[in-house]
Design a protein around this motif. Structure first.
Motif, mmCIF file in Angstrom:
data_model
loop_
_atom_site.group_PDB
_atom_site.id
_atom_site.type_symbol
_atom_site.label_atom_id
_atom_site.label_comp_id
_atom_site.label_asym_id
_atom_site.label_seq_id
_atom_site.Cartn_x
_atom_site.Cartn_y
_atom_site.Cartn_z
ATOM 1 N N UNK A 1 0.604 -1.467 0.000
ATOM 2 C CA UNK A 1 0.343 -0.116 0.129
ATOM 3 C C UNK A 1 0.950 1.373 0.003
ATOM 4 N N UNK A 2 0.279 2.463 -0.679
ATOM 5 C CA UNK A 2 1.062 3.935 -0.857
ATOM 6 C C UNK A 2 0.142 5.108 -0.492
ATOM 7 N N UNK A 3 0.482 5.793 0.775
ATOM 8 C CA UNK A 3 -0.082 6.809 0.961
ATOM 9 C C UNK A 3 -0.422 7.799 -0.558
ATOM 10 N N UNK A 4 1.060 8.259 -0.238
ATOM 11 C CA UNK A 4 1.511 9.316 -1.277
ATOM 12 C C UNK A 4 1.195 8.109 -2.826
ATOM 13 N N UNK A 5 0.429 9.424 -3.271
ATOM 14 C CA UNK A 5 -0.337 8.868 -4.728
ATOM 15 C C UNK A 5 -0.676 7.627 -4.621
ATOM 16 N N UNK A 6 -1.079 7.824 -3.610
ATOM 17 C CA UNK A 6 -2.829 6.724 -3.432
ATOM 18 C C UNK A 6 -2.404 4.810 -4.604
#
Length: 134
Positions: free
Chosen positions: A88-93
């Motif tokens: 999962x990533x938060x930046x650039x979702x």
């Protein structure tokens, strides 16, 4: 084919059809294939302690399928593939998923083998020697 448990034996929140109970009973029979015990005219163990183990194993198997969300009556078709997030990533979702093949195969395998609690309920009944005579 004997059925070792009834819907009233199941824990609260677990429901099963007669077909599911029959399939679970068949797995119990297969696991205890080498066990030696007397049966009545319906094929049920005469010894109450053995019958209790068979009932407990059947209930445990149905509960196992219920907890995994498996419909054993449908066979492999009743196993829905479940993908799981692998990153999962938060930046650039962004979210990446694994294919779910290994989890799906494990669920298909659970159709054909006793779950841990069912095997434990049978205990030593599943570890008898195979004796062929004749």
């Amino acid at each position: 084919m004997p059925v070792y448990a009834s819907p009233t034996d199941l824990p609260e929140g677990v429901e099963a059809s007669e077909a599911e109970l029959l399939l679970a009973s068949a797995l119990v029979d297969e696991a205890a294939l080498t066990a030696r015990y007397r049966v009545d005219d319906e094929g049920l163990p005469v010894d109450p302690s053995i019958l209790a183990r068979f009932r407990a194993a059947t209930v445990a198997q149905v509960t196992y399928w219920h907890e995994l969300g498996i419909d054993p009556v449908q066979g492999a078709a009743g196993v829905v593939s479940q993908r799981q997030a692998s990153s999962k990533s938060i930046g650039s979702a962004s979210v990446a998923y694994e294919s779910g093949e290994a989890r799906t195969q494990a669920r298909v395998d659970a159709l054909r083998a006793l779950g841990p609690a069912a095997a434990a309920a049978l205990g030593a009944l599943t570890r008898g020697p195979v004796i062929v005579r004749g």
